[in-house]
Design an enzyme around this catalytic site. Structure first.
Site, PDB file in Angstrom:
ATOM      1  N   HIS A  33      -2.584  12.179   0.245  1.00  0.00           N
ATOM      2  CA  HIS A  33      -3.667  12.495  -0.770  1.00  0.00           C
ATOM      3  C   HIS A  33      -4.675  13.865  -0.653  1.00  0.00           C
ATOM      4  CE1 HIS A  33      -4.382   8.507  -2.684  1.00  0.00           C
ATOM      5  NE2 HIS A  33      -3.925   7.933  -1.901  1.00  0.00           N
ATOM      6  N   SER A  66      17.091   0.333 -20.493  1.00  0.00           N
ATOM      7  CA  SER A  66      16.734   0.356 -19.289  1.00  0.00           C
ATOM      8  C   SER A  66      17.584  -0.709 -18.575  1.00  0.00           C
ATOM      9  CB  SER A  66      15.138   0.396 -18.963  1.00  0.00           C
ATOM     10  OG  SER A  66      15.088  -0.282 -17.895  1.00  0.00           O
ATOM     11  N   SER A 121       6.526   1.580  -5.746  1.00  0.00           N
ATOM     12  CA  SER A 121       6.406   1.240  -4.264  1.00  0.00           C
ATOM     13  C   SER A 121       6.011   2.716  -3.664  1.00  0.00           C
ATOM     14  CB  SER A 121       7.571   0.734  -3.864  1.00  0.00           C
ATOM     15  OG  SER A 121       8.153  -0.218  -4.639  1.00  0.00           O
ATOM     16  N   SER A 126       7.745   6.761 -10.910  1.00  0.00           N
ATOM     17  CA  SER A 126       7.374   7.596 -12.051  1.00  0.00           C
ATOM     18  C   SER A 126       7.881   8.996 -12.487  1.00  0.00           C
ATOM     19  CB  SER A 126       5.877   7.334 -12.486  1.00  0.00           C
ATOM     20  OG  SER A 126       5.509   6.229 -12.026  1.00  0.00           O
ATOM     21  N   ASP A 171       4.578  14.832  -5.928  1.00  0.00           N
ATOM     22  CA  ASP A 171       5.758  14.154  -6.304  1.00  0.00           C
ATOM     23  C   ASP A 171       6.816  14.578  -7.272  1.00  0.00           C
ATOM     24  OD1 ASP A 171       4.425  12.115  -5.141  1.00  0.00           O
ATOM     25  OD2 ASP A 171       3.970  10.980  -6.689  1.00  0.00           O
ATOM     26  N   TYR A 221      -7.259   5.219  -7.373  1.00  0.00           N
ATOM     27  CA  TYR A 221      -6.717   6.994  -7.099  1.00  0.00           C
ATOM     28  C   TYR A 221      -7.851   7.789  -7.756  1.00  0.00           C
ATOM     29  CZ  TYR A 221      -3.424  10.369  -6.924  1.00  0.00           C
ATOM     30  OH  TYR A 221      -2.608  11.848  -6.961  1.00  0.00           O
TER      31      TYR A 221
END
Ligand code: GLA
Length: 381
Positions: A33, A66, A121, A126, A171, A221
Site C-alpha cells: 500500500h 474463459s 486473492s 486482474s 502489479d 482501497y
C-alpha cells in the site's frame, strides 16, 4: 497435442497455428500500500499465471472463451461497448479500447484463456489478465512486442479509469517485468528499478491463500487512497512534499486526526522496511528480512487497517512456528493471501498443522502454493 490446444479446436475449429502467451501473477514481498504514494516496493512475478491461445480470423469479432467461467463472450471491433459491463471481460474490453485509441489496427481473433492463478486473492489476477491481453494484442496486431514500462502504465490507466480501481503501478509493472529467481525493487515514483537475487538457501517462500473472498477490498482501497491524499494536503500546507512517502516521522505531529496519522505512519515505516529488506536480502540475512515481514504485517493490521481475522490468524500461527522466519499478508488485503519465509524441510508439517487449526477456526480450508520468482509476460513458442 496438449489439452488447451484440443479445447481451442473444439471451441473454434482450427487450432494448429494458434499462438500461446503467458502472464504470471505476482507476490509482493514487502512494501504494501505504498506504490500509489510513490514508495519503494519489492514484488516478484510468480510461476502461477494465465495462459492464452490466440488465432487471428478474417472477421471483425473478438471471441474469448474463459475456462474458469466456462463461458465465451464476443465483441465486435466496429461497435465495442465504451463503458464497463461489470464482467470478467472488462479487463479485456478496456485493453481493446485503449489499443484502438492508440491506433493499433486490431483484427478479429479467437482466444482461449486458462488460469491457475486464484482470482481476487492478492496475487494480481486482474493485472495479469490486462497485461497478458495487451502484450498479446500488441504482438499479434502491431507485429512487435510493446515497451514493457509503457504497457504497465497503460494497463494501470485502464484499471483506474475504465475498471474503476484506483490501483498503483506495482502489479502491472511486476507481471510485465519479472525476472527468474529475482525480486524487483521498484521506485513507484520514478519507475527506476533493480533486481535483487532471491537466494533463500534452505528456506522457501510459501503462499497461503486464506480463501476469504475480498468483498470490501475495492471500496476500502479507494478510501485508503483518499485518506492518504488528505494527509498529504495537511503536511504540504506546512512544507513542500509531493508524495506522502516523502513525509518523516517528525511530520506526524502536524496531523491531528488519529486515522490519518496512522495511515501516514504506515507509509513512512513501510518504506523504511523495504529499504532495510533490500539490504538484508543483498547480504543474505533472512532472519532480518523475516522480522521485517512480521513488522510489515503488524503495521498493515494496526495502522493501515487492511488485514482481517483470517489473515491475522494465519500470520500468528506461522510466527509461533520456529520453522517460520516471518509472515505477512500480501496484496491489497481484506482477505486473499499471506506469504511466509519458511524452512523448506518443514513445509509439509507447517501446511498440515495450519490447515487443521485454520479449518477449526474459520470452517474453510486454506490453500498453499510454492513461490518461485519467474519472468514477466511472454510468448511461448
Ligand atoms: C493492489 C494494487 C496495487 C497495490 C497493492 C497494495 O494489489 O493493485 O497497486 O496498491 O494492492 O500494496
Amino acid at each position: 497435442m496438449d489439452k488447451l490446444r484440443t479445447r481451442f479446436g473444439e471451441l473454434f475449429g482450427e487450432e494448429v497455428s494458434a499462438q500461446r502467451y503467458f502472464c504470471p501473477g505476482r507476490v509482493n514481498l514487502i512494501g504494501e500500500h505504498i506504490d500509489y504514494l510513490g514508495g519503494l516496493v519489492m514484488p516478484a512475478a510468480i510461476s502461477l499465471g494465465i495462459t492464452a491461445l490466440i488465432l487471428p480470423t478474417k472477421s471483425s469479432k473478438v471471441r474469448i472463451h474463459s475456462t474458469d467461467f466456462n463461458e465465451t463472450i464476443a465483441f465486435n471491433l466496429d461497435s465495442l461497448p465504451t463503458v464497463k459491463q461489470k464482467y470478467w471481460s472488462d479487463f479485456i474490453l478496456g485493453v481493446l479500447l485503449h489499443l484502438k485509441q492508440q491506433e493499433i489496427e486490431l483484427g478479429g481473433c479467437d482466444i482461449l484463456i486458462d488460469s491457475n492463478l486464484p482470482k481476487g486473492s492478492g496475487l494480481s489476477s486482474s493485472a495479469a489478465l490486462e497485461v497478458l491481453c495487451y502484450f498479446m494484442f500488441h504482438s499479434v496486431f502491431a507485429g512487435t512486442e510493446p515497451d514493457r514500462t509503457q504497457m504497465a502504465l497503460d494497463c494501470q490507466q485502464i484499471e483506474n479509469e475504465f475498471v474503476g480501481l484506483n490501483c498503483g503501478i506495482m502489479d502491472q509493472f511486476a507481471v510485465a517485468n519479472g525476472k527468474e529467481n529475482h525480486a524487483i525493487v521498484l521506485n513507484c515514483n520514478s519507475l527506476e528499478h533493480e533486481f535483487v537475487p532471491l537466494e533463500l538457501g534452505e528456506h522457501s517462500l510459501l503462499i497461503i491463500n486464506s480463501n476469504k473472498p475480498r468483498t470490501l477490498a475495492e471500496s476500502a482501497y479507494n478510501q485508503r487512497r483518499k485518506e492518504c491524499d488528505e494527509a498529504l494536503k495537511i503536511i504540504s500546507s506546512h512544507r513542500q512534499v509531493k508524495n506522502l512517502i516523502e513525509a518523516t516521522l517528525d511530520d506526524l505531529k502536524l496531523i491531528s486526526d488519529p486515522t490519518l496519522k496512522k495511515r501516514t505512519r504506515h507509509a513512512i515505516t513501510e518504506q523504511l522496511r523495504v529499504q532495510d529488506s533490500a539490504t538484508a536480502l543483498q547480504f543474505g540475512d533472512l532472519i532480518a528480512f523475516g522480522k521485517l515481514m512480521n513488522k510489515s504485517h503488524a503495521s498493515l493490521r494496526d495502522d493501515y487497517e487492511v488485514s482481517c481475522p483470517e489473515l491475522d490468524f494465519i500470520v500468528e500461527e506461522l510466527k509461533s512456528n520456529p520453522a517460520c522466519l516471518g509472515a505477512r499478508m500480501t496484496g491489497a488485503g481484506f482477505g486473499g493471501c499471506c506469504i511466509a519465509l519458511v524452512d523448506g524441510s518443514s513445509i509439509q508439517r507447517i501446511t498440515q498443522s495450519l490447515s487443521e487449526t485454520y479449518k477449526i477456526q474459520f470452517k474453510i480450508s486454506p490453500s498453499f502454493y510454492g513461490c518461485k520468482p519467474s519472468c514477466g509476460v511472454h510468448r511461448i513458442t
